[in-house]
Design an enzyme around this catalytic site. Structure first.
Site, mmCIF file in Angstrom:
data_model
loop_
_atom_site.group_PDB
_atom_site.id
_atom_site.type_symbol
_atom_site.label_atom_id
_atom_site.label_comp_id
_atom_site.label_asym_id
_atom_site.label_seq_id
_atom_site.Cartn_x
_atom_site.Cartn_y
_atom_site.Cartn_z
ATOM 1 N N HIS A 17 64.389 54.250 49.256
ATOM 2 C CA HIS A 17 64.169 52.862 49.692
ATOM 3 C C HIS A 17 65.461 52.278 50.270
ATOM 4 C CE1 HIS A 17 60.890 52.729 46.357
ATOM 5 N NE2 HIS A 17 60.270 52.798 47.526
ATOM 6 N N LYS A 41 48.078 45.144 39.374
ATOM 7 C CA LYS A 41 48.698 46.456 39.524
ATOM 8 C C LYS A 41 49.798 46.584 38.476
ATOM 9 C CE LYS A 41 50.860 49.677 42.656
ATOM 10 N NZ LYS A 41 51.340 50.005 43.976
ATOM 11 N N ARG A 92 57.198 59.363 54.369
ATOM 12 C CA ARG A 92 57.809 60.669 54.094
ATOM 13 C C ARG A 92 57.079 61.798 54.792
ATOM 14 N NH1 ARG A 92 57.448 59.242 47.923
ATOM 15 N NH2 ARG A 92 55.601 58.416 48.896
ATOM 16 N N SER A 130 59.226 56.653 43.651
ATOM 17 C CA SER A 130 59.375 55.911 42.389
ATOM 18 C C SER A 130 58.654 56.634 41.266
ATOM 19 C CB SER A 130 58.800 54.503 42.539
ATOM 20 O OG SER A 130 59.536 53.772 43.483
#
Ligand code: PNS
Length: 163
Positions: A17, A41, A92, A130
């Site tokens: 990030h 979430k 990615r 993450s």
């Protein structure tokens, strides 16, 4: 100079990030890292922790024109409220692409003034996520190269408490 919003859960903020943020600062006048505050979430780290990790990394790296804040509700509305005209996302590879393409199209429909810019992850960060940081950290692995050193000990300690 264009202001962009870099949204995400950032649970936690990784070196991947940070790399996207630093590279975006060479392209945009201002980048606001926008941390999703969504009670539906479930994140491992609290909103305050996630914001603190980002702010600490920004400060430690001396990144000018970067800041962090929280947002709730629609991203397209937050972009307007911030006076920004672009959403920034890092990808990615092909798996990320499908999701990002749909999100970019919907954000544009909700806010026609909102563009989306995508930066490819640098090769050294292609495998960093993450969720991998959380898993490695929980199992006592070394997360030192995956998160900023200013946050490493705090993140590692919190993750170990989860086992
Ligand atoms: O880091 P993430 O979890 O991939 O980030 C996803 C995020 C926060 C960018 C996305 O869930 C989002 O924008 N949520 C806000 C609600 C919203 O606007 N949803 C419609 C998106 S088209």
């Amino acid at each position: 100079m264009t202001k962009c919003v870099y949204p995400g859960s950032f649970d936690p903020f990784t070196q991947g990030h940070l790399d996207i943020l630093a590279r975006a600062l060479a392209l945009f006048g201002e980048v606001k890292v926008a941390v999703l505050n969504n009670t539906r979430k479930r994140c491992f780290f609290t909103l305050e922790e996630r914001l603190a990790f980002i702010r600490r990394a920004i400060e430690a790296e001396g990144l000018q024109n970067a800041s962090a804040g929280a947002f709730e509700g629609l991203l397209a509305d937050y972009v307007s409220r911030e006076g920004a005209s672009c959403v920034l996302r890092g990808i990615r590879g092909a798996i990320d692409y499908e999701y990002e393409a749909a999100m970019a199209a919907l954000n544009k429909r909700l806010n026609p003034g909102c563009e989306t810019a995508v930066l490819m992850a640098s090769p050294e960060h292609i495998a960093v996520s993450s969720s991998m940081v959380r898993e490695i950290g929980r199992l006592g692995g070394d997360i030192g190269s995956l998160v900023h050193e200013a946050n490493r000990d705090m993140i590692a300690e919190r993750l170990l408490q989860d086992e």
